[in-house]
Design an enzyme around this catalytic site. Structure first.
Site, PDB file in Angstrom:
ATOM      1  CG  ASP A  13     -33.930  18.068   2.400  1.00 46.04           C
ATOM      2  OD1 ASP A  13     -34.312  17.675   3.554  1.00 46.04           O
ATOM      3  OD2 ASP A  13     -32.483  17.632   2.217  1.00 46.04           O
ATOM      4  N   GLY A  15     -39.569  20.297   0.268  1.00 49.27           N
ATOM      5  CA  GLY A  15     -40.647  21.239   0.842  1.00 49.27           C
ATOM      6  C   GLY A  15     -41.882  20.399   0.831  1.00 49.27           C
ATOM      7  CE  LYS A  16     -40.419  14.591   1.196  1.00 45.20           C
ATOM      8  NZ  LYS A  16     -39.083  15.294   0.946  1.00 45.20           N
ATOM      9  N   GLY A  17     -43.221  19.087   3.373  1.00 44.69           N
ATOM     10  CA  GLY A  17     -43.953  19.449   4.797  1.00 44.69           C
ATOM     11  C   GLY A  17     -45.128  20.268   4.234  1.00 44.69           C
ATOM     12  CE  LYS A  18     -45.502  26.789   0.678  1.00 47.96           C
ATOM     13  NZ  LYS A  18     -45.426  28.222   0.593  1.00 47.96           N
ATOM     14  N   GLY A  40     -36.917  15.433   8.098  1.00 49.19           N
ATOM     15  CA  GLY A  40     -37.414  16.426   8.704  1.00 49.19           C
ATOM     16  C   GLY A  40     -38.170  17.474   8.008  1.00 49.19           C
ATOM     17  CG  HIS A  41     -41.426  16.886   6.582  1.00 52.19           C
ATOM     18  ND1 HIS A  41     -40.916  16.880   5.392  1.00 52.19           N
ATOM     19  CD2 HIS A  41     -42.087  15.548   6.857  1.00 52.19           C
ATOM     20  CE1 HIS A  41     -41.100  15.471   4.979  1.00 52.19           C
ATOM     21  NE2 HIS A  41     -41.909  14.750   5.951  1.00 52.19           N
ATOM     22  CB  THR A  42     -39.671  23.329   7.887  1.00 49.79           C
ATOM     23  OG1 THR A  42     -38.221  22.968   8.011  1.00 49.79           O
ATOM     24  CG2 THR A  42     -39.632  24.726   8.568  1.00 49.79           C
ATOM     25  CD  GLN A 225     -35.571  10.033   4.170  1.00 46.67           C
ATOM     26  OE1 GLN A 225     -36.445   8.943   4.015  1.00 46.67           O
ATOM     27  NE2 GLN A 225     -35.107  10.127   5.495  1.00 46.67           N
ATOM     28  CB  THR A 302     -28.525  16.586  10.165  1.00 48.50           C
ATOM     29  OG1 THR A 302     -28.732  17.307   8.942  1.00 48.50           O
ATOM     30  CG2 THR A 302     -29.102  15.361  10.137  1.00 48.50           C
TER      31      THR A 302
END
Ligand code: GDP
Length: 431
Positions: A13, A15-18, A40-42, A225, A302
């Protein structure tokens, strides 16, 4: 720069998505090498907020080919739901591919997760109950079902496999957990439906990825992860089931270590972790609560509240070295804006010893006391800053101190969720 690995330097978590989204602007192909739907990535674009689970963040760029690699465990219904949600928002999915070698999260896997956590009670490891652990357990035990096994034409072979497998699962369900058994024909029917739905996306992704590298395409590997959740080097057994390291990223994506040019480690400006396990710099006071609320520290998939603490430079330096990071990205610096002072954990005290790396023994890791360095806060809004020199002096000092402690240049700094809220320091990577 043909191959870049993006990975988490903490407990996930980060912030890898960004960060992947920012780098993917110039990428041709983005690969997910590990994890499953529990990740999950945001990503926040001009069109709004996208919550991605197993589909790589590159999907939001029409020019990007996206690959779910062999190291992933795929839940077909979850993947199809994710695909439909993106289609409803008119995201083009023509360029999405799923490895025929990826493991399948079968209907018995989430049940095994749930029943086992229930059986363990307070001694449970706090899994996300999505069947991820049991699916990877079956993979290693060489009894996993892979995406190729679901495809039209493989039905008889799948029946033979499940005829051997299912009695074993049902024995556990009935005799260990005192639950209902599953029916073979129901399972086969479901698998056939899944296979039909997935078939248009399934290819030998390692060949596709190698072809892309051979033709000089820019490939990003978007690892799920964080390294402190690695099976070997993380806080075992409070870890994830597929490797979140640079080595694991290579394996899961079908890329050789010699083909990798950059390894970008993503770190949050503080630390969070989900579930149980050691967390020496954890904050259980009002500062922790403030960071949790300001940072929306609740799981993307989750909704679980995350544990929050100060930046752990012992863990960060450890993961930077293990992964051979060539650069680091620091996210959510803006979350620290209101604090008068900020602590950084620079060592672990264990009795009269100081540890500079995480101990293997969980009971010792749970006992270590954080050694803190205290830095001044900046108490001003950083969210509109566009260059490093515009950051308040104390914020620059904080970044520079973390850089020293991690041992890797910090080349990107996140100061908000939006695409434009990144301060780039690319020159640092070349220095
Ligand atoms: P990931 O799985 O590593 O991609 O992390 P998550 O997506 O679970 O968490 C990152 C969250 O932080 C998302 O809601 C992002 O939009 C948000 N985020 C990422 N970078 C920044 C940042 O620099 N500042 C702020 N305020 N939010 C950020």
């Amino acid at each position: 720069m043909p191959v870049t690995i993006v990975l988490g330097g903490q407990w996930g978590d980060e912030g890898k998505g960004k960060i992947t989204d920012a780098l993917a602007a110039s990428a041709d192909l983005v690969v997910r090498p590990n994890g499953s739907t529990n990740a999950g990535h945001t990503v926040v674009t001009d069109d709004g907020v996208y919550k991605l689970h197993v589909i790589p963040s590159g999907i939001l760029y029409p020019h990007c080919t996206c690959v779910i690699g062999a190291g992933v465990a795929v839940s077909p219904p979850d993947l199809m739901r994710e695909i439909s949600a993106l289609q409803e928002r008119h995201v083009r999915l023509g360029q999405l591919y799923v490895s025929d070698r990826a493991q399948v999260i079968m209907p018995y896997h989430p049940l095994l997760d749930l029943y086992e956590e229930r059986r363990r009670g307070a001694a449970g490891i706090g899994t996300t109950l999505r069947g991820n652990g049991p699916a990877f357990t079956d993979k290693v035990a060489r009894r996993g079902i892979r995406v190729a096994d679901l495809l039209p034409g493989a039905e008889e072979e799948l029946r033979r496999k499940l005829e051997i497998l299912l009695p074993e699962k049902n024995t556990l369900f009935v005799h260990l957990y005192h639950e209902q058994p599953l029916d073979l024909d129901d399972l086969l029917r479901e698998a056939r439906e899944w296979g039909k739905a997935l078939a248009p996306y399934v290819v030998a992704t390692e060949v596709l990825v190698q072809d892309a590298i051979a033709s000089g395409k820019h490939v990003i590997v978007e690892t799920a992860q964080g390294t402190m959740l690695d099976l070997d080097y993380g806080t075992y057994p409070y870890v994830t089931s597929s490797p979140p390291t640079a080595a694991g990223a290579c394996q899961g994506a079908g890329i050789a270590p010699t083909q990798v040019d950059r390894v970008v480690g993503v770190f949050k400006a503080y630390t969070t972790r989900v579930g149980a396990g050691p967390f020496p710099s954890e904050l259980t006071d009002e500062i922790g609560a403030l960071l949790r609320e300001r940072g929306h520290e609740y799981g993307t998939t989750t909704g679980r509240p995350r544990r929050v603490g100060w930046f752990d430079a012992v863990a960060a330096r450890y993961t930077a070295r293990l992964n051979g990071m060539t650069a680091a990205a620091l996210t959510k610096l803006d979350m620290l804006d209101p604090l008068p002072e900020i602590r950084v954990c620079v060592g672990y005290r264990l009795g009269n010893q100081v540890l500079n790396a995480p101990p293997a023994r969980l009971d010792l890791y749970l006992r270590v006391e954080p050694i803190y360095e205290v830095l001044p806060g900046w108490q001003s809004d950083t969210s509109a800053v566009t260059s490093f020199s515009d950051l308040p002096l104390a914020a620059r000092r904080y970044v520079e101190r973390l850089e020293e402690l991690i041992g890797v240049p910090i080349t990107m700094i996140g100061i908000g969720p939006a695409r434009r809220q990144i301060v780039w320091r690319e020159a640092r990577a070349l220095a």
